[in-house]
Design an enzyme around this catalytic site. Structure first.
Site, PDB file in Angstrom:
ATOM      1  N   THR A 277       2.925 -15.501  -0.765  1.00 22.36           N
ATOM      2  CA  THR A 277       1.899 -15.680  -1.795  1.00 22.36           C
ATOM      3  C   THR A 277       2.138 -16.980  -2.560  1.00 22.36           C
ATOM      4  O   THR A 277       1.232 -17.804  -2.723  1.00 22.36           O
ATOM      5  CB  THR A 277       1.905 -14.484  -2.777  1.00 22.36           C
ATOM      6  OG1 THR A 277       1.654 -13.291  -2.033  1.00 22.36           O
ATOM      7  CG2 THR A 277       0.842 -14.648  -3.851  1.00 22.36           C
TER       8      THR A 277
ATOM      9  N   CYS B 165      -8.692   0.733  -2.474  1.00 19.53           N
ATOM     10  CA  CYS B 165      -9.025   1.599  -3.597  1.00 19.53           C
ATOM     11  C   CYS B 165      -9.103   0.797  -4.875  1.00 19.53           C
ATOM     12  O   CYS B 165      -8.160   0.124  -5.259  1.00 19.53           O
ATOM     13  CB  CYS B 165      -7.963   2.691  -3.754  1.00 19.53           C
ATOM     14  SG  CYS B 165      -7.921   3.798  -2.348  1.00 19.53           S
TER      15      CYS B 165
HETATM   16  C1  PLP Z   1       2.137 -10.305   3.444  1.00 20.04           C
HETATM   17  C2  PLP Z   1       1.274 -11.497   3.550  1.00 20.04           C
HETATM   18  C3  PLP Z   1       1.237 -12.458   2.525  1.00 20.04           C
HETATM   19  C4  PLP Z   1       2.003 -12.305   1.234  1.00 20.04           C
HETATM   20  O1  PLP Z   1       3.371 -12.468   1.431  1.00 20.04           O
HETATM   21  P1  PLP Z   1       4.403 -12.103   0.261  1.00 20.04           P
HETATM   22  O2  PLP Z   1       5.700 -12.657   0.772  1.00 20.04           O
HETATM   23  O3  PLP Z   1       4.389 -10.624   0.140  1.00 20.04           O
HETATM   24  O4  PLP Z   1       3.951 -12.794  -0.967  1.00 20.04           O
HETATM   25  C5  PLP Z   1       0.436 -13.557   2.697  1.00 20.04           C
HETATM   26  N1  PLP Z   1      -0.288 -13.713   3.810  1.00 20.04           N
HETATM   27  C6  PLP Z   1      -0.277 -12.819   4.817  1.00 20.04           C
HETATM   28  C7  PLP Z   1      -1.095 -13.065   6.034  1.00 20.04           C
HETATM   29  C8  PLP Z   1       0.506 -11.681   4.710  1.00 20.04           C
HETATM   30  O5  PLP Z   1       0.495 -10.784   5.697  1.00 20.04           O
END
Ligand code: PLP
Length: 388
Positions: free
Chosen positions: A77, A327
């Protein structure tokens, strides 16, 4: 029958591999490598720095990249935020236009919306029926002021894989930089950044048997981004904050293991998927969200016509899996990814995303099939009685 939960949600997160947990534990306590990796004045700091740099090389090796191109973040993220906001702000003099898609992870979608509020312009590509982004659609969206294209490697709900080479080449031909969210791809697909036309790439540890709370952004040499987090100038000014040695070591170990075990893991998972698909495909009303052929073996998205989605999910209590719904506090809405694909609302709500991983077993698959079959039978019998 045992009611122990069966974990079928590896695309949401994975358990930490015991070998990763062991490596992390060696970097926490007084008897371990706990010091601040930025402490240059003593041996313990150097050792922590060495551990961090070893992990940086492990992550770079998986991508065939240079360790100096890896910037630690708190996860994918943050890496997505740093890539999009950091690149657009640093290069606004060259253009204000960004191209992405409507089925990206929220970490990209919400960040692109934030950029719109800052005065940048965003074009939103829609997926084709196979869940992928057409190179032709990208070509048509490119403008003289487009400076960044952001498209994911593997979709987290569908498992579909984009043609990164074709998409990246289009971005580059138009003078734009290519960002790829590879959270679902790293460690599962071969990603050779010496060969692929990718400039920025987001990574997460916890989708590949590492810990939550750590990730990285790959930043190709000479790609200029502006920092979002200031204070101390760590990570060559791109991301300040004391490095989380234990998390970083865990991510490095997880990526090294993935490199070693990717092919065996994926082959075993592909066999389990075949078993799952054979079991579920013959059930009444079963419909795959996207046709077979362009997807990863570890994710299966399958919907069921003629049953109430919420009742189905309630009936599958011991299966830990994701559904095609999101949800909100008041209501249940279909997933935006399935909606974008044109999946009808009722089926989207009765869609299961089953994702498999390193510790999945054939017994678990058989139990899941039996549970889903039983739930569908019960719900359909119930509704036939009701309507009779
Ligand atoms: C899980 C995911 C994220 C977020 O990753 P985090 O390390 O949890 O912040 C971003 N993009 C995709 C495609 C994901 O599957």
């Amino acid at each position: 029958m045992s009611s122990a939960p069966i974990y079928l949600d590896y695309a949401a997160t994975t358990p930490v591999d015991p070998r990763v947990a062991q490596a992390m534990a060696r970097h926490l306590g007084l008897d371990g490598t706990f010091a601040n990796p930025a402490s240059r004045s003593h041996m313990l700091g150097w050792l922590a720095e060495q551990a961090v740099e070893g992990a940086r090389r492990q992550v770079a090796d998986l991508l065939n990249a240079d360790p100096r191109e890896i910037v630690w973040t708190s996860g994918a993220t943050e890496a997505d935020n740093l890539a999009l906001i950091g690149y657009m702000r640093a290069n606004r003099a060259r253009g204000r236009h960004l191209v992405t898609s409507t089925i990206e992870h929220k970490a990209v979608i919400d960040t692109a919306h934030a950029l719109e509020n800052e005065g940048f312009e965003v074009s939103w590509l829609k997926p084709a029926a196979d869940g992928r982004i057409c190179p032709e659609a990208l070509e048509a969206a490119m403008r003289p002021d487009t400076i960044l294209v952001s498209l994911m490697a593997v979709n987290n709900e569908l498992g579909t894989v984009n043609d990164l080479e074709a998409l990246g080449n289009i971005a580059h031909r138009h003078g734009a930089v290519f960002h790829v969210d590879a959270a679902q791809a790293a460690g599962k697909l071969a990603l050779d950044l010496e060969r692929l036309p990718i400039d920025l790439l987001s990574l997460s540890a916890h989708k590949i048997y590492g810990p939550k709370g750590i990730g990285a952004l790959y930043v190709r040499r000479d790609t200029r981004i502006e920092a979002l987090i200031h204070g101390g100038g760590h990570e060559r000014g791109m991301r300040s904050g004391t490095l989380a040695t234990h998390q970083i070591v865990g991510m490095g170990e997880a990526f090294a293991l993935a490199e070693l075990e990717r092919e065996d893991d994926m082959q075993r998972i592909a066999e389990l998927r075949t078993r799952l698909l054979e079991g579920l495909g013959e059930l009444e009303g079963a419909r795959l969200s996207v046709a077979e052929g362009h997807g990863m073996a570890n994710i299966l998205s399958i919907g069921f016509d003629g049953v109430d989605g919420q009742a189905l999910v309630m009936a599958l209590r011991r299966l830990a899996l994701s559904t095609g719904s999101a949800c909100n506090s008041a209501s249940v809405a279909p997933s935006y990814v399935l909606t974008e694909l044109g999946v009808p609302t009722a089926r989207a709500l009765a869609t299961l995303r089953i994702s498999l991983g390193r510790f999945s077993t054939a017994t678990e698959i058989d139990t899941a099939i039996a549970d889903i079959r039983e739930a569908l039978d019960k719900l359909r019998k119930g509704s036939r009685v009701q309507s009779a």
